[in-house]
Write a protein that holds these residues in place. Structure first.
Motif, PDB file in Angstrom:
ATOM      1  N   THR A 108      81.025  -6.306  71.856  1.00 27.20           N
ATOM      2  CA  THR A 108      81.812  -6.953  71.268  1.00 27.20           C
ATOM      3  C   THR A 108      81.325  -6.839  69.842  1.00 27.20           C
ATOM      4  OG1 THR A 108      80.483  -8.977  71.631  1.00 27.20           O
ATOM      5  CG2 THR A 108      82.513  -8.199  73.285  1.00 27.20           C
ATOM      6  N   ALA A 109      81.940  -7.725  68.795  1.00 25.33           N
ATOM      7  CA  ALA A 109      81.677  -7.663  67.472  1.00 25.33           C
ATOM      8  C   ALA A 109      80.312  -8.709  67.370  1.00 25.33           C
ATOM      9  CB  ALA A 109      82.778  -8.091  66.419  1.00 25.33           C
ATOM     10  N   ALA A 110      80.121  -9.436  68.221  1.00 25.50           N
ATOM     11  CA  ALA A 110      78.996 -10.432  68.012  1.00 25.50           C
ATOM     12  C   ALA A 110      77.844  -9.764  68.656  1.00 25.50           C
ATOM     13  CB  ALA A 110      79.548 -11.683  68.853  1.00 25.50           C
ATOM     14  N   GLU A 111      78.160  -8.755  69.621  1.00 25.56           N
ATOM     15  CA  GLU A 111      76.964  -8.187  70.158  1.00 25.56           C
ATOM     16  C   GLU A 111      76.612  -7.042  69.350  1.00 25.56           C
ATOM     17  OE1 GLU A 111      78.303  -8.773  75.053  1.00 25.56           O
ATOM     18  OE2 GLU A 111      78.940  -7.123  73.903  1.00 25.56           O
ATOM     19  N   ASN A 112      77.561  -6.393  68.699  1.00 26.05           N
ATOM     20  CA  ASN A 112      77.028  -5.313  67.879  1.00 26.05           C
ATOM     21  C   ASN A 112      76.274  -5.904  66.452  1.00 26.05           C
ATOM     22  OD1 ASN A 112      78.038  -2.395  67.760  1.00 26.05           O
ATOM     23  ND2 ASN A 112      79.788  -3.457  68.749  1.00 26.05           N
ATOM     24  N   ALA A 113      76.682  -7.255  66.125  1.00 29.16           N
ATOM     25  CA  ALA A 113      76.210  -7.858  65.145  1.00 29.16           C
ATOM     26  C   ALA A 113      74.761  -8.363  65.150  1.00 29.16           C
ATOM     27  CB  ALA A 113      76.986  -8.702  64.235  1.00 29.16           C
ATOM     28  N   CYS A 114      74.285  -8.620  66.551  1.00 29.14           N
ATOM     29  CA  CYS A 114      73.183  -8.950  66.850  1.00 29.14           C
ATOM     30  C   CYS A 114      72.089  -8.120  67.231  1.00 29.14           C
ATOM     31  CB  CYS A 114      73.525 -10.205  67.972  1.00 29.14           C
ATOM     32  SG  CYS A 114      73.459  -9.420  69.674  1.00 29.14           S
ATOM     33  N   VAL A 115      72.308  -6.790  67.162  1.00 30.12           N
ATOM     34  CA  VAL A 115      71.423  -5.670  67.624  1.00 30.12           C
ATOM     35  C   VAL A 115      70.070  -5.744  66.627  1.00 30.12           C
ATOM     36  CG1 VAL A 115      71.109  -3.370  67.687  1.00 30.12           C
ATOM     37  CG2 VAL A 115      73.158  -4.094  68.639  1.00 30.12           C
ATOM     38  N   PRO A 116      70.059  -5.673  65.478  1.00 27.51           N
ATOM     39  CA  PRO A 116      68.748  -5.978  65.030  1.00 27.51           C
ATOM     40  C   PRO A 116      67.971  -7.195  65.423  1.00 27.51           C
ATOM     41  CG  PRO A 116      70.628  -5.603  63.333  1.00 27.51           C
ATOM     42  CD  PRO A 116      71.238  -5.956  64.566  1.00 27.51           C
ATOM     43  N   LEU A 117      68.616  -8.277  65.797  1.00 23.77           N
ATOM     44  CA  LEU A 117      67.436  -9.333  66.253  1.00 23.77           C
ATOM     45  C   LEU A 117      67.221  -8.926  67.635  1.00 23.77           C
ATOM     46  CD1 LEU A 117      69.988 -12.458  64.963  1.00 23.77           C
ATOM     47  CD2 LEU A 117      68.004 -11.210  63.831  1.00 23.77           C
ATOM     48  N   LEU A 118      68.002  -8.452  68.448  1.00 25.56           N
ATOM     49  CA  LEU A 118      67.244  -7.883  69.742  1.00 25.56           C
ATOM     50  C   LEU A 118      66.022  -7.083  69.533  1.00 25.56           C
ATOM     51  CD1 LEU A 118      70.926  -7.454  71.759  1.00 25.56           C
ATOM     52  CD2 LEU A 118      69.275  -9.511  71.894  1.00 25.56           C
ATOM     53  N   GLN A 156      85.878  -3.601  61.145  1.00 21.74           N
ATOM     54  CA  GLN A 156      84.678  -2.810  61.634  1.00 21.74           C
ATOM     55  C   GLN A 156      83.653  -2.767  60.532  1.00 21.74           C
ATOM     56  OE1 GLN A 156      85.228   0.746  64.147  1.00 21.74           O
ATOM     57  NE2 GLN A 156      87.460   0.427  63.756  1.00 21.74           N
ATOM     58  N   GLN A 157      84.035  -2.638  59.462  1.00 24.57           N
ATOM     59  CA  GLN A 157      83.181  -2.629  58.129  1.00 24.57           C
ATOM     60  C   GLN A 157      82.267  -4.045  57.899  1.00 24.57           C
ATOM     61  OE1 GLN A 157      80.947  -0.819  56.931  1.00 24.57           O
ATOM     62  NE2 GLN A 157      81.625   0.418  55.470  1.00 24.57           N
ATOM     63  N   ARG A 158      83.074  -4.911  58.072  1.00 29.67           N
ATOM     64  CA  ARG A 158      82.679  -6.430  58.069  1.00 29.67           C
ATOM     65  C   ARG A 158      81.813  -6.474  59.148  1.00 29.67           C
ATOM     66  NH1 ARG A 158      87.432 -10.633  56.965  1.00 29.67           N
ATOM     67  NH2 ARG A 158      88.914  -8.901  57.479  1.00 29.67           N
ATOM     68  N   VAL A 159      81.749  -6.074  60.402  1.00 30.93           N
ATOM     69  CA  VAL A 159      80.913  -6.312  61.499  1.00 30.93           C
ATOM     70  C   VAL A 159      79.705  -5.498  61.207  1.00 30.93           C
ATOM     71  CG1 VAL A 159      80.434  -5.739  63.768  1.00 30.93           C
ATOM     72  CG2 VAL A 159      82.819  -6.559  63.227  1.00 30.93           C
ATOM     73  N   ALA A 160      79.921  -4.324  60.299  1.00 32.05           N
ATOM     74  CA  ALA A 160      78.533  -3.545  60.122  1.00 32.05           C
ATOM     75  C   ALA A 160      78.019  -4.046  59.100  1.00 32.05           C
ATOM     76  CB  ALA A 160      79.034  -1.995  59.501  1.00 32.05           C
ATOM     77  N   ILE A 161      78.578  -4.856  58.228  1.00 31.44           N
ATOM     78  CA  ILE A 161      77.947  -5.540  57.133  1.00 31.44           C
ATOM     79  C   ILE A 161      77.270  -6.781  57.820  1.00 31.44           C
ATOM     80  CG2 ILE A 161      77.945  -6.942  54.979  1.00 31.44           C
ATOM     81  CD1 ILE A 161      80.468  -5.184  54.359  1.00 31.44           C
ATOM     82  N   ALA A 162      77.839  -7.599  58.633  1.00 29.68           N
ATOM     83  CA  ALA A 162      77.133  -8.607  59.326  1.00 29.68           C
ATOM     84  C   ALA A 162      76.008  -7.921  60.119  1.00 29.68           C
ATOM     85  CB  ALA A 162      78.107  -9.381  60.196  1.00 29.68           C
ATOM     86  N   ARG A 163      75.909  -7.065  60.832  1.00 28.31           N
ATOM     87  CA  ARG A 163      74.635  -6.311  61.406  1.00 28.31           C
ATOM     88  C   ARG A 163      73.743  -6.156  60.477  1.00 28.31           C
ATOM     89  NH1 ARG A 163      76.263  -1.035  63.919  1.00 28.31           N
ATOM     90  NH2 ARG A 163      76.189  -0.279  61.794  1.00 28.31           N
ATOM     91  N   ALA A 164      73.968  -5.543  59.179  1.00 27.71           N
ATOM     92  CA  ALA A 164      72.946  -5.308  58.329  1.00 27.71           C
ATOM     93  C   ALA A 164      72.405  -6.604  57.608  1.00 27.71           C
ATOM     94  CB  ALA A 164      73.878  -4.590  57.266  1.00 27.71           C
ATOM     95  N   LEU A 165      73.218  -7.641  57.734  1.00 22.50           N
ATOM     96  CA  LEU A 165      72.557  -8.915  57.160  1.00 22.50           C
ATOM     97  C   LEU A 165      72.004 -10.023  57.969  1.00 22.50           C
ATOM     98  CD1 LEU A 165      75.521  -9.678  54.597  1.00 22.50           C
ATOM     99  CD2 LEU A 165      73.114  -8.626  53.918  1.00 22.50           C
TER     100      LEU A 165
END
Length: 243
Positions: A108-118, A156-165
């Motif tokens: 999901t969007a939330a799961e994608n965005a949290c990958v760096p923290l995992l 999708q790009q906003r999810v990618a930005i959230a993941r980066a930040l």
């Protein structure tokens, strides 16, 4: 370049060159780059394809080693930094946004965005909670549980930005983040990058061919043939780099 200048710059490059290949196949991708980028700015890196933009940000981000010269990023000398330490430095301090969103389709969007923290060792519950908070801040509070194929390109790009930040990097590096988006979505993405990432202790570098977003840059660095040709700022437009 003085020590004081280096300490006050988010990025400070001195005589940086990058060569690929050897002998007759040797190619000079970067030619003795001198560049200082301050904190608190969104810097646009522009120029024709093949001029060295992606190579330059790859050196800045520690993805490539310069052939010669000194690379200072966030007060650290990457030139002297060993491989394992550089990987840790990059993971702790640098966020990446690319033209291709590279979202995992089964998450999901939330799961994608949290990958760096995992990857950094956070528990899944805390990582997802932090990601949900950031996605809400970037306007996706109603799409937290949506999968990538249920989102528009801009979403999708906003999810990618959230993941980066999500891990709060001090340097954000973006390679053509608006190239696949329409004009309205592209401006929304750039507004988001400015709002979330441009802070006094952070810096942002955006590689772009998209002249529609030039007005978002505090500084525009123009490249050609592996060299910096021109640097323009909002306060002093039209500064030409010396070689």
């Amino acid at each position: 370049m003085t020590d004081v200048a280096v300490r006050n710059a988010a990025v400070a490059l001195s005589g940086v060159a990058k060569e690929f290949g050897t002998g007759d196949t040797k190619t000079l991708a970067l030619a003795d780059i001198d560049l200082e980028l301050p904190y608190g700015e969104l810097v646009l890196l522009v120029g024709p394809s093949g001029c060295g933009k992606t190579t330059l940000i790859s050196v800045v981000a520690g993805l490539l080693d310069a052939t010669r010269g000194q690379t200072e990023v966030l007060g650290q000398n990457l030139t002297r930094m060993g491989g394992a330490r550089k990987v840790r430095f990059r993971g702790d301090n640098i966020g990446f946004v690319f033209q291709q969103y590279n979202l995992l389709p089964a998450l999901t969007a939330a799961e994608n965005a949290c990958v760096p923290l995992l990857i950094a060792g956070w528990s899944r519950a805390k990582a997802v909670a932090k990601a949900r908070e950031l996605l809400t801040a970037v306007g996706l509070g109603n799409r937290l549980d949506s999968y990538p194929n249920q989102l528009s390109g801009g979403q999708q790009q906003r999810v990618a930005i959230a993941r980066a930040l999500v891990h709060e990097p001090r340097l954000l590096v973006c390679d053509e983040p608006t190239a696949a988006l329409d004009a309205a979505s592209g401006r929304t993405v750039m507004e988001l990058i400015r709002k979330v990432a441009v802070q006094p202790d952070r810096a942002v570098i955006v590689v772009t061919h998209d002249s529609r977003v030039y007005d978002f840059g505090d500084r525009i660095v123009s490249m050609a043939d592996g060299r910096i040709e021109r640097i323009e700022t909002k306060n002093s437009p039209g500064v030409r780099a010396e070689h």
